[in-house]
Design a protein around this motif. Sequence first.
Motif, short mmCIF file in Angstrom:
data_model
loop_
_atom_site.label_atom_id
_atom_site.label_comp_id
_atom_site.label_asym_id
_atom_site.label_seq_id
_atom_site.Cartn_x
_atom_site.Cartn_y
_atom_site.Cartn_z
N ILE A 135 0.84 -1.20 0.00
CA ILE A 135 0.00 0.00 0.00
C ILE A 135 0.87 1.25 0.00
O ILE A 135 0.61 2.20 -0.73
CB ILE A 135 -0.98 -0.06 1.18
N ILE B 288 -3.11 0.96 -14.06
CA ILE B 288 -3.10 0.19 -12.81
C ILE B 288 -2.08 -0.95 -12.92
O ILE B 288 -1.36 -1.25 -11.97
CB ILE B 288 -4.52 -0.32 -12.49
N PHE C 218 1.05 -1.23 -10.33
CA PHE C 218 1.30 -2.37 -9.44
C PHE C 218 2.62 -3.05 -9.78
O PHE C 218 3.30 -3.55 -8.88
CB PHE C 218 0.12 -3.35 -9.47
N TRP D 240 -14.73 4.40 -22.84
CA TRP D 240 -14.14 3.08 -23.08
C TRP D 240 -12.62 3.20 -23.23
O TRP D 240 -11.87 2.45 -22.64
CB TRP D 240 -14.81 2.48 -24.32
N LEU E 186 -6.86 0.77 -16.96
CA LEU E 186 -6.43 -0.59 -16.64
C LEU E 186 -4.93 -0.75 -16.87
O LEU E 186 -4.21 -1.32 -16.04
CB LEU E 186 -7.19 -1.61 -17.49
#
Lengths: 362, 157
Positions: A87, A254, A258, A244, A251
């Motif tokens: 986190i 992200i 990560f 869209w 996405l």
Amino acid sequence: MEAKKIDVKKALDERLSLGALITLARKKMVPMHKHTVWYYMGALLIILFMIQMITGPVLLFYYKPAAETAYQSVAEIMVRVPYGWLIRSVHHWASNLMIMIAFVHFFSTFLVKAYRRPREFTWLTGMVMFLLVLFLGYTGYTLPYDERAFFALNVGTDMPGAIPVVGEYILEFLRGGPNVGLHTLNRFFALHVGVLPLALLVVLAVHVVLVQLHGMSIPVSVEKKAQAEKKKIPAKPMFPHFVWHDAINGLLLIGVLFTLAICMPSELGPVIDYLKPAPEGVKPDWFFLWVYQILKWVPTYVLGIEGEVVGITGLALAAGAIFCAPFIDWKSQRNERSPVFTIFGVVSLLVFLVCTAIGFFF
Amino acid sequence: MKLKKSLLSRRDFFTGLIYGGLASLTAFLGYPVVRFLYYEKKLPLPQAVTAPLAEIEKIPVNSAVYFQYGYLPGILVKTQTGEIKAFSAKCTHLDCNVQYQPETQQFHCACHDGYFDITGKNIAGPPPSPLLAFTVRQEGDVMVIANPESGEEAKTA
């Protein structure tokens, strides 16, 4: 007997008029041309801001904002609390990506002159947010209260001290005293988790409303070309087509976020020793490297004035010119090509990139 | 083999795929956050705590003092007969701390007006169960206050 079916969608729509919003989004058209890619940046920044608004408060569950406890609590988050490292790393990398994309958003809108009438206030709110994001990055960097944070606090709060007349007051205000000490961290904490995010949220709301009000800005070159060819600029509806695109970008973002957070978790430096000298090769975070590099190059005295004052005043003037661009770039305001400001933008971009690279590698 | 009638339309299939994807993404992102928030240091109750006998002797008859039993507040009473009793001071209703009333020789919880008698039994008001009672015994010049539920009381002190 058939059970009565409850139409949740219909029930919600009756109460919240979500359909009206969708209709509005369907009507809103996003122009498609070679510069359309720059339109994606805003949504990415909002996604990152949302990630910060979740990971930030979550970190506060364990972070103890005081000079005596901050370092230990960050260490505990990193090694003890389940997924604490993840986190914190996501928060760290999201802030870096946010600043990176904010630079892209800023330079791209500047170079396509998106600040032209009637979008002056959109530009000004954007510039305010840009400063807020940089300041958020800086204040966040100091919160672990490790060695890096200590020197960043010293240098960063010393710089406004060079501003004539008010400098000394700003310095004391930021430090809570003449030196970086017990009060400094709490001030930066209050700014980082209270003042700055709230300000950003408010200005962001105004910015987004203004963007919806005026629609997307179309670069002069694209407009001229379409006029010359007597063609209409093609466009796609905001919903669902552009949303869209934004979703796919989000996405990917992200995924990148990560990957970075897992492969390169954020670090925690050595504990602060108020008496230790600054470590060799100590540098600011990457987004201030260009400032650091420019200030290093300015001689100690320029025409009898202290070099630090000259450097900071020069940077402030350049920033001021960019801030006021809609009011001094008359050519763009008349929807004409404005090569002076294009050159100014390209030079600023090159200075930023080159100085950052030199600061990073040397 | 070709089905005569499809169970779901192509549109339903892809809508399901999108919502399913969103749901799994939320789960993937939410799991670490939930685990993070539910972290707590495990603080087991100590098997026993001790107090110097000299201190205990100073307590006047028919009065009580508070003490710390691990994370629990404890209350130690010297009854009118001079007997020592110890309880968790947490009211079994909603976790307020109880107080000893010498006039009635009862424990009173002021939050919702609950009463316990001198043995810790709930006698009036909303508390659903008695106070957790500790065992008390003398060992040399200390008083050992132990949690009967932890079993191994004899070993410590």
